[in-house]
Design a protein around this motif. Structure first.
Motif, PDB file in Angstrom:
ATOM      1  N   SER A   9       6.803   7.888   2.975  1.00 22.53           N
ATOM      2  CA  SER A   9       8.499   7.788   2.493  1.00 22.53           C
ATOM      3  C   SER A   9       8.563   6.651   1.388  1.00 22.53           C
ATOM      4  N   GLU A  10       9.221   6.825   0.314  1.00 21.22           N
ATOM      5  CA  GLU A  10       9.571   5.949  -0.633  1.00 21.22           C
ATOM      6  C   GLU A  10      10.492   4.757  -0.336  1.00 21.22           C
ATOM      7  N   LEU A  11      11.199   4.995   0.604  1.00 21.92           N
ATOM      8  CA  LEU A  11      12.189   3.918   1.118  1.00 21.92           C
ATOM      9  C   LEU A  11      11.324   2.906   1.882  1.00 21.92           C
ATOM     10  N   VAL A  12      10.471   3.420   2.689  1.00 24.60           N
ATOM     11  CA  VAL A  12       9.420   2.563   3.596  1.00 24.60           C
ATOM     12  C   VAL A  12       8.334   1.894   2.489  1.00 24.60           C
ATOM     13  N   LYS A  13       7.972   2.547   1.696  1.00 27.85           N
ATOM     14  CA  LYS A  13       7.014   1.937   0.708  1.00 27.85           C
ATOM     15  C   LYS A  13       7.597   0.858  -0.103  1.00 27.85           C
ATOM     16  N   GLN A  14       9.002   1.004  -0.602  1.00 27.22           N
ATOM     17  CA  GLN A  14       9.889   0.027  -1.228  1.00 27.22           C
ATOM     18  C   GLN A  14      10.197  -1.300  -0.214  1.00 27.22           C
ATOM     19  N   TYR A  15      10.153  -0.898   0.991  1.00 32.35           N
ATOM     20  CA  TYR A  15      10.578  -2.102   1.983  1.00 32.35           C
ATOM     21  C   TYR A  15       9.312  -3.114   2.040  1.00 32.35           C
TER      22      TYR A  15
END
Length: 445
Positions: A232-238
């Motif tokens: 997940s790109e969102l989780v990675k950014q988080y």
């Protein structure tokens, strides 16, 4: 408040389970509708778009926001849990072989989003922060509802930034929730993104709501799958934002600080003042936004009588009603496609007045329906709705002093001898209806 539930991996599931996917998808939406109706009775389903169902619910007081967000998250987790554990498939009523196959093939889950918007109707002049509901007539007797405005557009942008098991919420929802310290801990800023057409292309906070009480105390940081950062790109950014943030660190780690800074920088103070004002003005508004005003509606009035005491129950409409405020009438139910007229009338009168009645029906016919006394018409947006007047016997002792309704300010009994002297405002043909019912009661003796 708008909120949606999306099925995750639905396209892949349809390919994998090409013979049984329709039964599963339909059952999923049906289950979600049942849970929403049970936990949020005021909510209405707006639309189904592919594998997504969107609801709206009116906010009558500030506390509703806290209650409803919690309900949405609870419903999301009930559905995710039942899909993950396979119990959802046990309720489908299919043979063991098909059920076990569906469990083996199961790759679907759910995600959710929620946002709020100030909604107006037929506004001659839109003010800042207003959104609009429009009813578009497609053909005679059929129309659709559409919501238009910046907050509506923002909501649909937000829902693209959630994922399996997660509830994404708008900045406005997050800010209101954050004023309560019990809810502040449930708000998590994932990252910041530019959402098309939102905030003049400035960075918008992607916010997820998470309550660990639904996960046996498991913290938000520990709620991710072991490989979720990779997938997940969102989780990675988080997680990357915790190590090397693009903005100042507090904009990620201190939610209260971040939301307040955005409030000031985006000059949103007036928006929240308006939200508070609108909520205050909406407390006495009982109409449904999605009333099918382009469809022919059947109004079902039932004149309720006490057979033994030869009295009729009349009701005074609340002063804040849009039509005929403060007028005396006999109550009213709306005909529906799913329920018989008699059941619908008896159920709505029970809900509105706490009264048990039995509608007079023609039992000599195979199709047992209420006996009509008269027909009438009511002005509506598209022309004139139709109405039917029937009679109903009060079958349990009714104490009018216990009445506590929203749509009506009071109820009272009226006898035949009082009709001519009655001079208070009333709906059309009020006295004629009373005379007709009293005549029918004499015939029944």
């Amino acid at each position: 408040m708008f909120f949606s539930f999306d099925i995750v991996n639905s396209t892949a599931y349809k390919t994998l389970n090409f013979t049984g996917w329709s039964q599963v998808i339909v059952a999923l939406f049906s289950k979600v509708q049942q849970l929403v109706a049970k936990k949020m009775p005021s909510a209405e389903m707006w639309r189904i778009l592919g594998d997504e169902v969107v609801f709206i619910v009116p906010i009558k007081e500030k506390n509703d926001i806290f209650v409803y967000v919690n309900c949405i998250f609870e419903i999301l987790n009930i559905m995710v849990s039942q899909l993950k554990e396979g119990t959802f498939f046990d309720e489908l009523g299919i043979c063991d072989l098909d059920r076990d196959l569906m469990k083996m093939q199961n790759i679907i889950s759910m995600k959710s989003s929620a946002w709020i918007a100030i909604i107006g109707e037929n506004l001659k002049k839109l003010e800042q922060y207003d959104n609009l509901i429009e009813r578009f007539k497609l053909q005679e007797g059929y129309g659709i509802f559409e919501f238009l405005g910046n907050d509506i557009d923002t909501g649909f942008r937000i829902k693209e930034n959630t994922q399996d098991r997660r509830l994404a919420i708008s900045y406005e929802l997050a800010y209101i929730l954050s004023r309560n310290t019990d809810y502040l801990k449930n708000i998590h800023i994932i990252t910041y993104k530019r959402l098309k057409g939102v905030w003049q292309n400035r960075l918008y906070p992607i916010i997820w709501y998470y309550d660990e009480k639904y996960f046996d105390g498991l913290s938000f940081e520990n709620s991710f799958y072991y490989d979720e950062k990779e997938n997940s790109e969102l989780v990675k950014q988080y997680f990357e934002n915790k190590i090397s943030p693009i903005l100042e660190q507090q904009m990620y780690n201190d939610v209260d600080y971040a939301l307040n800074k955005i409030l000031v920088n985006q000059k949103l103070e007036d928006k929240f003042k308006k939200i508070d004002k609108i909520i205050g003005e909406s407390q006495a508004d009982f109409k449904h936004l999605l009333d099918p005003k382009f469809l022919l509606r059947l109004h079902c009035v039932s004149v309720c009588y006490d057979k033994n005491n030869k009295k009729i129950l009349i009701m005074k409409r609340a002063d804040n009603r849009e039509k005929f405020p403060g007028h005396w009438e006999f109550g009213c139910a709306k005909g529906t496609l799913e329920t018989s007229l008699a059941e619908q009338i008896e159920g709505e009168y029970r809900k509105d007045f706490g009264i048990e009645i039995r509608v007079q029906c023609n039992k000599e016919r195979k199709d047992i329906q209420p006996i009509p006394l008269a027909m009438y018409e009511v002005d509506s947006v598209q022309g004139k709705d139709k109405g039917i007047i029937t009679m109903a016997e009060i079958i349990e002792k009714y104490n009018i002093t216990n009445f506590n309704g929203n749509k009506h300010s009071m109820v009272r009994w009226i006898e035949e001898k009082e009709i001519e002297q009655f001079s208070e405002p009333a709906v059309a043909d009020f006295k004629n209806t009373l005379r007709l019912v009293f005549e029918k009661l004499k015939e029944m003796e």
